[in-house]
Design a protein around this motif. Structure first.
Motif, PDB file in Angstrom:
ATOM      1  N   GLY A 126      85.696 -49.439  18.589  1.00 54.46           N
ATOM      2  CA  GLY A 126      85.927 -48.288  19.455  1.00 54.46           C
ATOM      3  C   GLY A 126      84.738 -47.352  19.542  1.00 54.46           C
ATOM      4  O   GLY A 126      83.858 -47.342  18.692  1.00 54.46           O
ATOM      5  N   GLY A 127      84.741 -46.552  20.597  1.00 59.65           N
ATOM      6  CA  GLY A 127      83.733 -45.514  20.779  1.00 59.65           C
ATOM      7  C   GLY A 127      82.395 -46.059  21.261  1.00 59.65           C
ATOM      8  O   GLY A 127      82.292 -47.169  21.774  1.00 59.65           O
ATOM      9  N   HIS A 128      81.391 -45.242  21.088  1.00 62.40           N
ATOM     10  CA  HIS A 128      80.037 -45.593  21.520  1.00 62.40           C
ATOM     11  C   HIS A 128      79.600 -46.900  20.853  1.00 62.40           C
ATOM     12  O   HIS A 128      79.914 -47.154  19.692  1.00 62.40           O
ATOM     13  CB  HIS A 128      79.086 -44.454  21.135  1.00 62.40           C
ATOM     14  CG  HIS A 128      77.650 -44.756  21.413  1.00 62.40           C
ATOM     15  ND1 HIS A 128      77.142 -44.809  22.688  1.00 62.40           N
ATOM     16  CD2 HIS A 128      76.622 -45.043  20.572  1.00 62.40           C
ATOM     17  CE1 HIS A 128      75.852 -45.105  22.630  1.00 62.40           C
ATOM     18  NE2 HIS A 128      75.509 -45.252  21.360  1.00 62.40           N
ATOM     19  N   SER A 129      78.865 -47.725  21.604  1.00 61.33           N
ATOM     20  CA  SER A 129      78.370 -48.977  21.037  1.00 61.33           C
ATOM     21  C   SER A 129      76.939 -49.235  21.500  1.00 61.33           C
ATOM     22  O   SER A 129      76.471 -48.635  22.461  1.00 61.33           O
ATOM     23  CB  SER A 129      79.265 -50.156  21.431  1.00 61.33           C
ATOM     24  OG  SER A 129      79.150 -50.434  22.814  1.00 61.33           O
ATOM     25  N   GLN A 130      76.281 -50.136  20.806  1.00 63.19           N
ATOM     26  CA  GLN A 130      74.910 -50.526  21.144  1.00 63.19           C
ATOM     27  C   GLN A 130      74.797 -52.040  21.041  1.00 63.19           C
ATOM     28  O   GLN A 130      75.234 -52.637  20.055  1.00 63.19           O
ATOM     29  CB  GLN A 130      73.925 -49.866  20.188  1.00 63.19           C
ATOM     30  CG  GLN A 130      72.475 -50.238  20.443  1.00 63.19           C
ATOM     31  CD  GLN A 130      71.521 -49.583  19.445  1.00 63.19           C
ATOM     32  OE1 GLN A 130      71.907 -48.760  18.623  1.00 63.19           O
ATOM     33  NE2 GLN A 130      70.256 -49.977  19.512  1.00 63.19           N
ATOM     34  N   LEU A 131      74.204 -52.642  22.070  1.00 59.24           N
ATOM     35  CA  LEU A 131      73.953 -54.083  22.049  1.00 59.24           C
ATOM     36  C   LEU A 131      72.782 -54.374  21.121  1.00 59.24           C
ATOM     37  O   LEU A 131      71.731 -53.741  21.217  1.00 59.24           O
ATOM     38  CB  LEU A 131      73.633 -54.592  23.452  1.00 59.24           C
ATOM     39  CG  LEU A 131      73.296 -56.084  23.548  1.00 59.24           C
ATOM     40  CD1 LEU A 131      74.529 -56.920  23.239  1.00 59.24           C
ATOM     41  CD2 LEU A 131      72.751 -56.419  24.913  1.00 59.24           C
ATOM     42  N   ILE A 132      72.964 -55.334  20.232  1.00 62.50           N
ATOM     43  CA  ILE A 132      71.888 -55.823  19.363  1.00 62.50           C
ATOM     44  C   ILE A 132      71.566 -57.226  19.868  1.00 62.50           C
ATOM     45  O   ILE A 132      72.307 -58.176  19.611  1.00 62.50           O
ATOM     46  CB  ILE A 132      72.319 -55.862  17.871  1.00 62.50           C
ATOM     47  CG1 ILE A 132      72.903 -54.517  17.427  1.00 62.50           C
ATOM     48  CG2 ILE A 132      71.160 -56.311  17.000  1.00 62.50           C
ATOM     49  CD1 ILE A 132      71.942 -53.352  17.510  1.00 62.50           C
ATOM     50  N   PRO A 133      70.470 -57.359  20.629  1.00 64.92           N
ATOM     51  CA  PRO A 133      70.158 -58.674  21.207  1.00 64.92           C
ATOM     52  C   PRO A 133      69.697 -59.659  20.140  1.00 64.92           C
ATOM     53  O   PRO A 133      69.101 -59.273  19.141  1.00 64.92           O
ATOM     54  CB  PRO A 133      69.038 -58.363  22.197  1.00 64.92           C
ATOM     55  CG  PRO A 133      68.390 -57.137  21.671  1.00 64.92           C
ATOM     56  CD  PRO A 133      69.475 -56.353  20.975  1.00 64.92           C
ATOM     57  N   GLY A 134      69.984 -60.927  20.384  1.00 64.48           N
ATOM     58  CA  GLY A 134      69.539 -61.953  19.461  1.00 64.48           C
ATOM     59  C   GLY A 134      68.025 -62.002  19.368  1.00 64.48           C
ATOM     60  O   GLY A 134      67.314 -61.744  20.336  1.00 64.48           O
ATOM     61  N   SER A 135      67.522 -62.311  18.195  1.00 67.54           N
ATOM     62  CA  SER A 135      66.076 -62.380  17.945  1.00 67.54           C
ATOM     63  C   SER A 135      65.694 -63.826  17.694  1.00 67.54           C
ATOM     64  O   SER A 135      66.106 -64.415  16.694  1.00 67.54           O
ATOM     65  CB  SER A 135      65.717 -61.517  16.728  1.00 67.54           C
ATOM     66  OG  SER A 135      64.386 -61.741  16.334  1.00 67.54           O
ATOM     67  N   TRP A 136      64.921 -64.409  18.616  1.00 67.71           N
ATOM     68  CA  TRP A 136      64.496 -65.787  18.437  1.00 67.71           C
ATOM     69  C   TRP A 136      63.691 -65.891  17.148  1.00 67.71           C
ATOM     70  O   TRP A 136      62.766 -65.136  16.926  1.00 67.71           O
ATOM     71  CB  TRP A 136      63.664 -66.266  19.628  1.00 67.71           C
ATOM     72  CG  TRP A 136      63.348 -67.714  19.491  1.00 67.71           C
ATOM     73  CD1 TRP A 136      62.164 -68.262  19.139  1.00 67.71           C
ATOM     74  CD2 TRP A 136      64.247 -68.791  19.656  1.00 67.71           C
ATOM     75  NE1 TRP A 136      62.262 -69.614  19.079  1.00 67.71           N
ATOM     76  CE2 TRP A 136      63.537 -69.984  19.382  1.00 67.71           C
ATOM     77  CE3 TRP A 136      65.586 -68.895  19.991  1.00 67.71           C
ATOM     78  CZ2 TRP A 136      64.126 -71.239  19.444  1.00 67.71           C
ATOM     79  CZ3 TRP A 136      66.157 -70.148  20.062  1.00 67.71           C
ATOM     80  CH2 TRP A 136      65.428 -71.296  19.795  1.00 67.71           C
ATOM     81  N   GLY A 137      64.072 -66.786  16.295  1.00 66.87           N
ATOM     82  CA  GLY A 137      63.402 -66.944  15.013  1.00 66.87           C
ATOM     83  C   GLY A 137      63.825 -65.902  13.991  1.00 66.87           C
ATOM     84  O   GLY A 137      63.329 -65.889  12.872  1.00 66.87           O
ATOM     85  N   CYS A 138      64.725 -65.038  14.392  1.00 71.47           N
ATOM     86  CA  CYS A 138      65.243 -64.005  13.495  1.00 71.47           C
ATOM     87  C   CYS A 138      64.109 -63.152  12.927  1.00 71.47           C
ATOM     88  O   CYS A 138      64.044 -62.886  11.737  1.00 71.47           O
ATOM     89  CB  CYS A 138      66.059 -64.658  12.379  1.00 71.47           C
ATOM     90  SG  CYS A 138      67.185 -63.540  11.558  1.00 71.47           S
ATOM     91  N   ASN A 139      63.199 -62.732  13.803  1.00 72.84           N
ATOM     92  CA  ASN A 139      62.011 -62.014  13.341  1.00 72.84           C
ATOM     93  C   ASN A 139      62.063 -60.504  13.499  1.00 72.84           C
ATOM     94  O   ASN A 139      61.541 -59.784  12.674  1.00 72.84           O
ATOM     95  CB  ASN A 139      60.767 -62.534  14.075  1.00 72.84           C
ATOM     96  CG  ASN A 139      60.455 -63.956  13.693  1.00 72.84           C
ATOM     97  OD1 ASN A 139      60.592 -64.337  12.548  1.00 72.84           O
ATOM     98  ND2 ASN A 139      60.071 -64.754  14.670  1.00 72.84           N
ATOM     99  N   VAL A 140      62.640 -60.014  14.592  1.00 72.15           N
ATOM    100  CA  VAL A 140      62.542 -58.585  14.892  1.00 72.15           C
ATOM    101  C   VAL A 140      63.933 -57.967  15.005  1.00 72.15           C
ATOM    102  O   VAL A 140      64.806 -58.504  15.681  1.00 72.15           O
ATOM    103  CB  VAL A 140      61.768 -58.360  16.210  1.00 72.15           C
ATOM    104  CG1 VAL A 140      61.677 -56.885  16.541  1.00 72.15           C
ATOM    105  CG2 VAL A 140      60.371 -58.956  16.105  1.00 72.15           C
ATOM    106  N   GLY A 141      64.100 -56.828  14.368  1.00 82.01           N
ATOM    107  CA  GLY A 141      65.368 -56.117  14.413  1.00 82.01           C
ATOM    108  C   GLY A 141      65.346 -54.966  15.399  1.00 82.01           C
ATOM    109  O   GLY A 141      64.342 -54.692  16.053  1.00 82.01           O
ATOM    110  N   THR A 142      66.479 -54.291  15.507  1.00 84.31           N
ATOM    111  CA  THR A 142      66.660 -53.163  16.418  1.00 84.31           C
ATOM    112  C   THR A 142      67.136 -51.959  15.619  1.00 84.31           C
ATOM    113  O   THR A 142      68.103 -52.065  14.862  1.00 84.31           O
ATOM    114  CB  THR A 142      67.730 -53.506  17.482  1.00 84.31           C
ATOM    115  OG1 THR A 142      67.324 -54.678  18.184  1.00 84.31           O
ATOM    116  CG2 THR A 142      67.945 -52.366  18.445  1.00 84.31           C
TER     117      THR A 142
END
Length: 158
Positions: A126-142
């Motif tokens: 519920g409430g405000h949300s943020q998309l966390i896009p997939g990271s190819w190679g699992c290298n970079v976060g958000t």
């Protein structure tokens, strides 16, 4: 008359003594602290496929994160945990180890590129949300936005 009062008092005392252990036993249950939901969700989580890492601190300027983390597979309705389990940061070597995941995260990373997640302000998505896009190679976060940083309660497939 005294006997009746004594019998009544004795019954109340016996009833109280019978209830106290039941109440105390219910409160004495300790949750196990875990940093993932892998045990109940399957092998993908164990191999870091389709998982989301939740980090205690924000990412560095290069998108990396060296703080403690927790990792989850699939939908998590409440970062506080579930009956018998309390979700905490414990992976990695950085700060935050042992802290509850709920309302203590600053960044997230979704692995691999096909696994998009949303982080939500409230439990049960519920409430405000943020998309966390997939990271190819699992290298970079958000980094979580200002509304969600340290105010995060659940995650859902994006």
């Amino acid at each position: 008359m005294r006997t009746a009062k004594f019998v009544k008092a004795a019954r109340v005392a016996v009833l109280a003594l019978a209830i106290v252990p039941i109440v105390l036993a219910g409160e004495a249950r300790a949750d196990v602290s875990v940093s993932d939901n892998c045990a109940k969700t399957g092998s993908d989580c164990q191999t870091d496929t389709n998982v989301m890492f939740i980090y205690f601190n924000s990412n560095t300027s290069d998108g990396q994160n060296y703080s403690s983390y927790a990792k989850f597979f699939g939908n998590v309705p409440d970062y506080a945990g579930e009956p018998g389990y309390r979700y905490v940061f414990s992976g990695g070597n950085g700060s935050g180890s042992g802290a509850s995941v709920k309302n203590n995260a600053a960044a997230a990373k979704s692995c691999p590129s096909t696994a998009n997640y949303r982080v939500y302000y409230y439990s049960n998505y519920g409430g405000h949300s943020q998309l966390i896009p997939g990271s190819w190679g699992c290298n970079v976060g958000t980094n979580l936005d200002s509304q969600l940083k340290n105010n995060n309660a659940s995650q859902h497939w994006g």
